[in-house]
Design an enzyme around this catalytic site. Sequence first.
Site, PDB file in Angstrom:
ATOM      1  N   ASP A   1       1.483  10.443  11.848  1.00 48.61           N
ATOM      2  CA  ASP A   1       2.802   9.930  11.459  1.00 48.61           C
ATOM      3  C   ASP A   1       3.768   9.815  12.626  1.00 48.61           C
ATOM      4  OD1 ASP A   1       1.850   9.915   8.844  1.00 48.61           O
ATOM      5  OD2 ASP A   1       2.561  11.950   8.461  1.00 48.61           O
TER       6      ASP A   1
ATOM      7  N   LYS B   1       2.664   5.047  14.750  1.00 50.00           N
ATOM      8  CA  LYS B   1       1.617   4.164  15.307  1.00 50.00           C
ATOM      9  C   LYS B   1       1.709   2.759  14.714  1.00 50.00           C
ATOM     10  CE  LYS B   1      -1.348   7.082  13.691  1.00 50.00           C
ATOM     11  NZ  LYS B   1      -0.456   8.195  13.289  1.00 50.00           N
TER      12      LYS B   1
ATOM     13  N   GLY C   1      -1.192   6.280   6.554  1.00 49.15           N
ATOM     14  CA  GLY C   1      -0.087   5.492   6.011  1.00 49.15           C
ATOM     15  C   GLY C   1       0.761   5.049   7.187  1.00 49.15           C
ATOM     16  N   HIS C   2       0.675   3.775   7.533  1.00 47.33           N
ATOM     17  CA  HIS C   2       1.375   3.262   8.712  1.00 47.33           C
ATOM     18  C   HIS C   2       2.504   2.344   8.260  1.00 47.33           C
ATOM     19  CE1 HIS C   2      -2.371   4.010  11.446  1.00 47.33           C
ATOM     20  NE2 HIS C   2      -1.985   5.075  10.780  1.00 47.33           N
ATOM     21  N   THR C   3       3.722   2.738   8.583  1.00 48.68           N
ATOM     22  CA  THR C   3       4.893   2.015   8.086  1.00 48.68           C
ATOM     23  C   THR C   3       5.380   0.990   9.100  1.00 48.68           C
ATOM     24  OG1 THR C   3       5.513   4.130   7.139  1.00 48.68           O
ATOM     25  CG2 THR C   3       7.167   2.379   7.029  1.00 48.68           C
TER      26      THR C   3
ATOM     27  N   GLN D   1      -4.232   8.825  12.058  1.00 49.28           N
ATOM     28  CA  GLN D   1      -4.049  10.260  12.262  1.00 49.28           C
ATOM     29  C   GLN D   1      -3.512  10.577  13.664  1.00 49.28           C
ATOM     30  OE1 GLN D   1      -7.388   9.383  10.549  1.00 49.28           O
ATOM     31  NE2 GLN D   1      -5.912   9.301   8.903  1.00 49.28           N
TER      32      GLN D   1
ATOM     33  N   GLY E   1       3.676  11.312  -0.108  1.00 52.40           N
ATOM     34  CA  GLY E   1       5.056  11.647  -0.441  1.00 52.40           C
ATOM     35  C   GLY E   1       5.415  13.108  -0.189  1.00 52.40           C
ATOM     36  N   ARG E   2       4.457  13.879   0.380  1.00 50.92           N
ATOM     37  CA  ARG E   2       4.743  15.304   0.622  1.00 50.92           C
ATOM     38  C   ARG E   2       5.795  15.461   1.720  1.00 50.92           C
ATOM     39  NH1 ARG E   2      -1.121  17.646   1.986  1.00 50.92           N
ATOM     40  NH2 ARG E   2      -1.303  15.606   2.956  1.00 50.92           N
TER      41      ARG E   2
ATOM     42  N   ARG F   1       7.162  16.589   5.073  1.00 52.36           N
ATOM     43  CA  ARG F   1       6.435  16.977   6.285  1.00 52.36           C
ATOM     44  C   ARG F   1       7.070  18.224   6.881  1.00 52.36           C
ATOM     45  NH1 ARG F   1       6.853  10.894   8.352  1.00 52.36           N
ATOM     46  NH2 ARG F   1       5.192   9.955   7.115  1.00 52.36           N
TER      47      ARG F   1
ATOM     48  N   LEU G   1      13.518   8.963  18.517  1.00 49.46           N
ATOM     49  CA  LEU G   1      14.491   9.620  19.401  1.00 49.46           C
ATOM     50  C   LEU G   1      15.845   9.724  18.706  1.00 49.46           C
ATOM     51  CD1 LEU G   1      14.765  10.617  22.478  1.00 49.46           C
ATOM     52  CD2 LEU G   1      16.104   8.540  22.754  1.00 49.46           C
TER      53      LEU G   1
ATOM     54  N   GLY H   1      11.539   4.753  20.567  1.00 51.56           N
ATOM     55  CA  GLY H   1      11.968   4.255  19.262  1.00 51.56           C
ATOM     56  C   GLY H   1      13.334   4.820  18.928  1.00 51.56           C
TER      57      GLY H   1
ATOM     58  N   GLY I   1      14.933   3.822  15.901  1.00 54.64           N
ATOM     59  CA  GLY I   1      15.121   3.516  14.485  1.00 54.64           C
ATOM     60  C   GLY I   1      13.829   2.929  13.947  1.00 54.64           C
TER      61      GLY I   1
HETATM   62  P1  GDP Z   1       2.208   6.329  11.497  1.00 54.28           P
HETATM   63  O1  GDP Z   1       1.309   6.899  10.457  1.00 54.28           O
HETATM   64  O2  GDP Z   1       1.967   6.910  12.844  1.00 54.28           O
HETATM   65  O3  GDP Z   1       2.197   4.824  11.540  1.00 54.28           O
HETATM   66  O4  GDP Z   1       3.686   6.768  11.098  1.00 54.28           O
HETATM   67  P2  GDP Z   1       4.333   6.742   9.607  1.00 54.28           P
HETATM   68  O5  GDP Z   1       4.633   5.352   9.241  1.00 54.28           O
HETATM   69  O6  GDP Z   1       3.520   7.540   8.664  1.00 54.28           O
HETATM   70  O7  GDP Z   1       5.634   7.589   9.845  1.00 54.28           O
HETATM   71  C1  GDP Z   1       6.592   7.221  10.775  1.00 54.28           C
HETATM   72  C2  GDP Z   1       7.937   7.046  10.045  1.00 54.28           C
HETATM   73  O8  GDP Z   1       8.965   6.948  10.995  1.00 54.28           O
HETATM   74  C3  GDP Z   1       8.008   5.774   9.234  1.00 54.28           C
HETATM   75  O9  GDP Z   1       8.830   5.992   8.124  1.00 54.28           O
HETATM   76  C4  GDP Z   1       8.643   4.780  10.207  1.00 54.28           C
HETATM   77  O10 GDP Z   1       9.342   3.744   9.534  1.00 54.28           O
HETATM   78  C5  GDP Z   1       9.603   5.677  10.915  1.00 54.28           C
HETATM   79  N1  GDP Z   1       9.881   5.327  12.306  1.00 54.28           N
HETATM   80  C6  GDP Z   1       9.056   4.828  13.245  1.00 54.28           C
HETATM   81  N2  GDP Z   1       9.683   4.765  14.437  1.00 54.28           N
HETATM   82  C7  GDP Z   1      10.924   5.235  14.244  1.00 54.28           C
HETATM   83  C8  GDP Z   1      12.042   5.480  15.092  1.00 54.28           C
HETATM   84  O11 GDP Z   1      12.013   5.242  16.302  1.00 54.28           O
HETATM   85  N3  GDP Z   1      13.158   6.018  14.502  1.00 54.28           N
HETATM   86  C9  GDP Z   1      13.232   6.311  13.178  1.00 54.28           C
HETATM   87  N4  GDP Z   1      14.349   6.835  12.693  1.00 54.28           N
HETATM   88  N5  GDP Z   1      12.194   6.110  12.346  1.00 54.28           N
HETATM   89  C10 GDP Z   1      11.052   5.596  12.883  1.00 54.28           C
HETATM   90  P1  IMO Z   2      -1.499   8.642   9.753  1.00 50.91           P
HETATM   91  O1  IMO Z   2      -2.523   7.636  10.224  1.00 50.91           O
HETATM   92  C1  IMO Z   2      -0.529  12.782   8.891  1.00 50.91           C
HETATM   93  C2  IMO Z   2      -3.803  15.336   7.527  1.00 50.91           C
HETATM   94  C3  IMO Z   2      -3.695  15.831   6.109  1.00 50.91           C
HETATM   95  C4  IMO Z   2      -4.398  17.160   6.229  1.00 50.91           C
HETATM   96  C5  IMO Z   2      -5.517  16.839   7.204  1.00 50.91           C
HETATM   97  C6  IMO Z   2      -6.839  16.505   6.539  1.00 50.91           C
HETATM   98  O2  IMO Z   2      -0.554   8.090   8.751  1.00 50.91           O
HETATM   99  O3  IMO Z   2      -0.834   9.295  10.910  1.00 50.91           O
HETATM  100  P2  IMO Z   2      -7.725  14.381   5.235  1.00 50.91           P
HETATM  101  O4  IMO Z   2      -7.221  13.715   4.005  1.00 50.91           O
HETATM  102  O5  IMO Z   2      -7.768  13.496   6.432  1.00 50.91           O
HETATM  103  O6  IMO Z   2      -9.035  15.089   5.036  1.00 50.91           O
HETATM  104  O7  IMO Z   2      -6.652  15.546   5.525  1.00 50.91           O
HETATM  105  O8  IMO Z   2      -5.095  15.728   7.965  1.00 50.91           O
HETATM  106  N1  IMO Z   2      -3.705  13.874   7.683  1.00 50.91           N
HETATM  107  C7  IMO Z   2      -2.624  13.236   8.126  1.00 50.91           C
HETATM  108  N2  IMO Z   2      -1.410  13.712   8.454  1.00 50.91           N
HETATM  109  N3  IMO Z   2      -0.804  11.475   9.034  1.00 50.91           N
HETATM  110  C8  IMO Z   2      -2.020  10.995   8.730  1.00 50.91           C
HETATM  111  O9  IMO Z   2      -2.374   9.721   8.963  1.00 50.91           O
HETATM  112  C9  IMO Z   2      -2.992  11.881   8.227  1.00 50.91           C
HETATM  113  N4  IMO Z   2      -4.268  11.739   7.800  1.00 50.91           N
HETATM  114  C10 IMO Z   2      -4.689  12.964   7.493  1.00 50.91           C
HETATM  115  O10 IMO Z   2      -2.343  15.973   5.726  1.00 50.91           O
HETATM  116  O11 IMO Z   2      -3.552  18.104   6.843  1.00 50.91           O
HETATM  117 MG    MG Z   3       1.461   7.914   8.622  1.00 53.11          MG
END
Ligand code: GDP
Ligand code: IMO
Ligand code: MG
Length: 432
Positions: free
Chosen positions: A13, A16, A40-42, A223, A301-302, A304, A331, A412, A414
């Site tokens: 998270d 990426k 979950g990549h946003t 991950q 939705g947990r 973090r 940042l 980043g 925002g």
């Molecule tokens: P990923 O799994 O690595 O793609 O990351 P996630 O999407 O799970 O979580 C990153 C969260 O941070 C998302 O809600 C993004 O919209 C948000 N995000 C990404 N870059 C920034 C940033 O520079 N600032 C802020 N405030 N939010 C960011």
């Molecule tokens: P992205 O790509 C954050 C964590 C789970 C758990 C552990 C094992 O969005 O960054 P799993 O379901 O893979 O067997 O769970 O890894 N986990 C993540 N945490 N971002 C993820 O993916 C994750 N994918 C798995 O929360 O601790």
């Molecule tokens: Mg994610």
Amino acid sequence: MPATIVLGGQWGDEGKGKITDALASSSGMVVRANGGSNAGHTISTPQGVFKMHLVPSGILSPGTTCVIGAGVVIDPIQLAQELQELRDRGIDTSALVISDRAHVVLPYHSEIDRGEERLRGEVPIGTTLRGIGPAYADKVSRRGMRIADLCDERTARPELDRSFDARNKLLSAYYESEEVDAVSMTEQLIGAAESLWPFVGHAEDVVQDALDRGERVIVECAQGAMLDIDYGSYPFVTSSSPTAAGACQGAGIAPNQVDRVIGVFKAYSSRVGSGPFPTELFDETGHEIRERGREYGTTTGRPRRVGWFDSVAARRVVRLNGVTEIALTLLDVLDGFDPIQVGAGYELDGAAIEHVPTLSTDYDRVKPILAPAEGWLEDTTAIREGQDLPSKARAYIDRIGALTGAPVSMVGVGPDRDQLVSVGRDIAAVIR
Ligand code: GDP
Ligand code: IMO
Ligand code: MG
């Protein structure tokens, strides 16, 4: 033109999706390399927020081919649904290639995942319950099904029959769980396979052909490297290799085809699920970071867990993955804090240690050695040029670079697409 790897430098998270999306428009191809729908990549765009689970984060860039590599484990029903949802929102998904060698996550995998978590009792891993561990376990045990097997109408049904029969016995007898409805699931899986079939191909050849043509290929990991099955905080890890080496294996490229490894790190740390997290914050500051950063899981939705930046873990990730540059995200979340702490070292049972402990029981006892950094207490969200960042923010960024051993190239400020600032160079040169 060689390949660029985008990997998570912490526990997932890190942003990426946003970084991959930023690079995608100037790249020919984006290849997802590992994991499954646990990811979950946003991507936050003027057209709305997109949450990718299995589809590569390049899909929003017209003209960029998106590949799901052999290292990914695919829930076919979920992928078919994710693609349909994208199409419903007007996204062209025709430039997608799904590796015929990618393994399939079947409905009993998530039931086994749930059963395993229950058997772990008081210390579950806190998996996403998406069946990822059991699917990879079947893959390495050589009893898995691949996309090619599922799409082969001569063998798919008998193979599914055998698998459901065996796993349903396991579910009821060992896990004391409900059995999976084999008949209805088989129909759904065959239906999903039919809808995915037009996209299925020899992904590794598609990727190599793009490299031969001189296109830039982005390899998107899911991950984070601290969740790596070999080098993460085992057993509190995922079941794949979200590393530079894993990216090569999962995408079907060779290490010497890579010239850029972008480690995406948050300006602080977050973790979902159980496992060691030395710089974790349990106080009001932690609460505030969680709220400012909207730190709630994209997939589950947990809430973090959050803490300060951990430079011991980060330095290890930079070394083991040959990270050539850091994308430092979120940042802006630190805009409201002074001082900001940085995890500069580790202490175990009163003595300073240089390494990341192998035993999670040791790692759990590690106390961070925190060093304060001056907060800038200014809103950075509207900044687009590195030179406009507050000097204290620049000092923080430089410090992260010095502590980890890799320069920060972008920051980043925002969630939105354009809220990305290059450090030192024009942003177009950084996201080239
Ligand atoms: P990923 O799994 O690595 O793609 O990351 P996630 O999407 O799970 O979580 C990153 C969260 O941070 C998302 O809600 C993004 O919209 C948000 N995000 C990404 N870059 C920034 C940033 O520079 N600032 C802020 N405030 N939010 C960011
Ligand atoms: P992205 O790509 C954050 C964590 C789970 C758990 C552990 C094992 O969005 O960054 P799993 O379901 O893979 O067997 O769970 O890894 N986990 C993540 N945490 N971002 C993820 O993916 C994750 N994918 C798995 O929360 O601790
Ligand atoms: Mg994610």
